[in-house]
Design a protein around this motif. Structure first.
Motif, PDB file in Angstrom:
ATOM      1  N   PRO A 184       0.814  -1.373   0.183  1.00  0.00           N
ATOM      2  CA  PRO A 184       0.064   0.072   0.024  1.00  0.00           C
ATOM      3  C   PRO A 184       0.855   1.219   0.002  1.00  0.00           C
ATOM      4  CG  PRO A 184       0.128  -0.811   2.095  1.00  0.00           C
ATOM      5  CD  PRO A 184       0.738  -1.908   1.331  1.00  0.00           C
ATOM      6  N   VAL A 185       0.223   2.554  -0.284  1.00  0.00           N
ATOM      7  CA  VAL A 185       0.876   3.640  -0.244  1.00  0.00           C
ATOM      8  C   VAL A 185       0.407   4.253   1.380  1.00  0.00           C
ATOM      9  CG1 VAL A 185       0.820   6.149  -1.007  1.00  0.00           C
ATOM     10  CG2 VAL A 185       1.145   4.272  -2.732  1.00  0.00           C
ATOM     11  N   ILE A 186       1.462   4.554   1.862  1.00  0.00           N
ATOM     12  CA  ILE A 186       1.121   5.184   3.210  1.00  0.00           C
ATOM     13  C   ILE A 186       1.217   6.501   3.328  1.00  0.00           C
ATOM     14  CG2 ILE A 186       1.732   4.854   5.809  1.00  0.00           C
ATOM     15  CD1 ILE A 186       1.007   2.175   5.125  1.00  0.00           C
ATOM     16  N   VAL A 187       0.354   7.095   3.975  1.00  0.00           N
ATOM     17  CA  VAL A 187       0.396   8.745   3.805  1.00  0.00           C
ATOM     18  C   VAL A 187       0.465   9.234   5.437  1.00  0.00           C
ATOM     19  CG1 VAL A 187      -1.157  10.617   3.549  1.00  0.00           C
ATOM     20  CG2 VAL A 187      -1.253   8.822   1.878  1.00  0.00           C
ATOM     21  N   LEU A 188       1.334   9.874   5.581  1.00  0.00           N
ATOM     22  CA  LEU A 188       1.595  10.574   6.840  1.00  0.00           C
ATOM     23  C   LEU A 188       1.357  12.187   6.701  1.00  0.00           C
ATOM     24  CD1 LEU A 188       5.287   9.138   8.092  1.00  0.00           C
ATOM     25  CD2 LEU A 188       2.969   8.218   8.198  1.00  0.00           C
ATOM     26  N   SER A 189      -0.047  12.405   7.265  1.00  0.00           N
ATOM     27  CA  SER A 189      -0.286  13.805   6.892  1.00  0.00           C
ATOM     28  C   SER A 189      -0.555  14.844   8.012  1.00  0.00           C
ATOM     29  CB  SER A 189      -1.788  13.817   6.135  1.00  0.00           C
ATOM     30  OG  SER A 189      -2.748  13.209   7.110  1.00  0.00           O
ATOM     31  N   HIS A 190      -0.266  14.288   9.363  1.00  0.00           N
ATOM     32  CA  HIS A 190      -0.014  15.243  10.146  1.00  0.00           C
ATOM     33  C   HIS A 190       0.996  14.405  11.469  1.00  0.00           C
ATOM     34  CE1 HIS A 190      -3.746  12.617  11.188  1.00  0.00           C
ATOM     35  NE2 HIS A 190      -3.193  12.737  12.404  1.00  0.00           N
ATOM     36  N   ASN A 191       1.428  15.169  12.444  1.00  0.00           N
ATOM     37  CA  ASN A 191       2.519  14.870  13.330  1.00  0.00           C
ATOM     38  C   ASN A 191       1.823  13.918  14.297  1.00  0.00           C
ATOM     39  OD1 ASN A 191       5.028  14.721  14.310  1.00  0.00           O
ATOM     40  ND2 ASN A 191       4.785  16.772  15.330  1.00  0.00           N
ATOM     41  N   GLY A 192       1.439  12.759  14.007  1.00  0.00           N
ATOM     42  CA  GLY A 192       0.998  11.645  14.968  1.00  0.00           C
ATOM     43  C   GLY A 192      -0.083  10.623  14.119  1.00  0.00           C
ATOM     44  N   MET A 193      -0.540   9.999  14.939  1.00  0.00           N
ATOM     45  CA  MET A 193      -1.605   9.016  14.396  1.00  0.00           C
ATOM     46  C   MET A 193      -2.814   8.879  15.087  1.00  0.00           C
ATOM     47  SD  MET A 193      -0.989   4.851  14.315  1.00  0.00           S
ATOM     48  CE  MET A 193      -2.256   3.686  13.591  1.00  0.00           C
ATOM     49  N   GLY A 194      -4.057   9.426  14.258  1.00  0.00           N
ATOM     50  CA  GLY A 194      -5.274   9.632  14.626  1.00  0.00           C
ATOM     51  C   GLY A 194      -5.447  10.994  15.334  1.00  0.00           C
ATOM     52  N   SER A 195      -6.432  11.235  15.823  1.00  0.00           N
ATOM     53  CA  SER A 195      -6.729  12.211  16.648  1.00  0.00           C
ATOM     54  C   SER A 195      -7.126  12.133  18.105  1.00  0.00           C
ATOM     55  CB  SER A 195      -7.808  13.421  15.961  1.00  0.00           C
ATOM     56  OG  SER A 195      -9.110  12.588  15.714  1.00  0.00           O
ATOM     57  N   GLY A 196      -7.293  13.023  18.836  1.00  0.00           N
ATOM     58  CA  GLY A 196      -7.828  13.028  20.308  1.00  0.00           C
ATOM     59  C   GLY A 196      -6.718  13.746  21.022  1.00  0.00           C
ATOM     60  N   SER A 197      -5.367  12.809  21.193  1.00  0.00           N
ATOM     61  CA  SER A 197      -4.329  13.362  22.146  1.00  0.00           C
ATOM     62  C   SER A 197      -3.360  13.283  21.114  1.00  0.00           C
ATOM     63  CB  SER A 197      -3.970  12.371  23.210  1.00  0.00           C
ATOM     64  OG  SER A 197      -2.834  12.544  23.541  1.00  0.00           O
ATOM     65  N   GLU A 198      -2.669  14.517  21.102  1.00  0.00           N
ATOM     66  CA  GLU A 198      -1.368  14.797  20.492  1.00  0.00           C
ATOM     67  C   GLU A 198      -0.200  13.802  21.126  1.00  0.00           C
ATOM     68  OE1 GLU A 198       1.599  18.433  19.348  1.00  0.00           O
ATOM     69  OE2 GLU A 198      -0.609  18.911  19.951  1.00  0.00           O
ATOM     70  N   GLU A 199      -0.286  13.825  22.401  1.00  0.00           N
ATOM     71  CA  GLU A 199       0.867  13.104  22.668  1.00  0.00           C
ATOM     72  C   GLU A 199       0.796  11.551  22.452  1.00  0.00           C
ATOM     73  OE1 GLU A 199       0.833  12.927  27.198  1.00  0.00           O
ATOM     74  OE2 GLU A 199       3.034  12.964  27.150  1.00  0.00           O
TER      75      GLU A 199
END
Lengths: 203, 86
Positions: free
Chosen positions: A95-110
């Motif tokens: 697959p092509v993997i897309v990293l589009s923000h500085n983390g995985m998922g949303s909710g807690s940045e940490e």
């Protein structure tokens, strides 16, 4: 002597084969075709396709780009189905993997940051490996020097995974001098990967 | 497929994700090389994240985490046919 060129860099099977086949079909006997390819799977599949049709190309490589040079001979047989040469003998396309923000998922940045680390660190254990990893927007932080994802991404690149980093995003975040791994790329190349991917996973 | 944990590594599991977060910070400040990984299936009973580190770093690894109040719940070693408590 007429030499046609088909540039398939950035494309994955079956596109290189189909473009080469189309070019060959439009050529006259004695004309030559130069095909530029940037991945081994498409290179091998195209060579196999050509040899099965009585054509042995000259192969050269320069900085990761393979050039197949061949001549269309008089009385060459009609070309068969290029798609058939992309499977099942070739390895499965990852697959092509897309990293589009500085983390995985949303909710807690940490939490998102450590999830991304864990995910990227495990990617090389997944089969098939990703065909490409695309970093854009804040996803470019994953390839900046000192990021905990850099060692694993470097290993993936060493395994042949294309890692494209959005140049506009790198400029925006002023990371140009800090990019530790990957190829600074542009929207055209990123869209090319997205539009030809069999599967896209956005983290 | 390339294994992400070799026989020269150890894998530490913790009780909670918050402990993993804290342990990661402590280890980075102590310059102990680590990788965050998902805990392999069958090993995780609490947090499903784990920290991989070099076996020869174990004394420093445990000392730093104990001093910070986040000792690992358990440490595993990879064997040819699975995992054993190290």
């Amino acid at each position: 002597m007429t030499v046609h060129t088909v540039d398939t860099r950035g494309l994955r099977c079956p596109q290189p084969l189909m473009l080469a086949k189309k070019a060959l079909e439009g050529m006259g006997a004695g004309e030559r075709l130069r095909v530029l390819i940037d991945n081994e799977i498409s290179r091998d599949n195209l060579i196999r396709f050509l040899k099965d049709h009585g054509i042995t190309p000259e192969l050269s490589v320069d900085q990761g780009v393979y050039t197949l040079l061949l001549e269309k001979t008089a009385g060459a047989p009609g070309l068969g189905d290029a798609m058939a040469y992309c499977s099942p003998e070739g390895p499965a396309t990852g697959p092509v993997i897309v990293l589009s923000h500085n983390g995985m998922g949303s909710g807690s940045e940490e939490l998102g940051k450590i999830l991304l680390q864990a995910c990227v660190n495990t990617l090389k254990e997944v089969s098939p490996l990703p065909s490409a990893i695309l970093c854009y927007n804040a996803g470019v932080f994953a390839v900046s020097a000192g990021a905990p994802t850099v060692p694993a991404l470097t290993e993936l690149v060493e395994q042949g995974v294309d890692l494209l980093v959005c140049g506009t995003c790198v400029d925006y975040f002023e990371l140009k001098s800090k990019i530790a791994v990957g190829t600074i790329s542009n929207m055209y190349d990123i869209l090319q990967h997205l539009s030809t991917a069999e599967r896209i996973i956005t983290l | 497929m390339i294994p992400v944990v070799s026989e020269a590594d150890l894998l530490a599991l913790f009780e909670t994700g918050h402990e993993v977060l804290k342990a990661e910070k402590v280890l980075k400040q102590a310059n102990i090389a680590l990788r965050l990984l998902p805990a392999p299936a069958g090993l995780a009973t609490g947090c499903a994240l784990a920290i991989r580190f070099a076996a020869d770093q174990r004394p420093a690894f445990e000392a730093e985490l104990s001093a910070a109040g986040v000792p690992p719940k358990i440490i595993y070693r990879k064997e040819q046919d699975g995992w054993s408590v190290a």
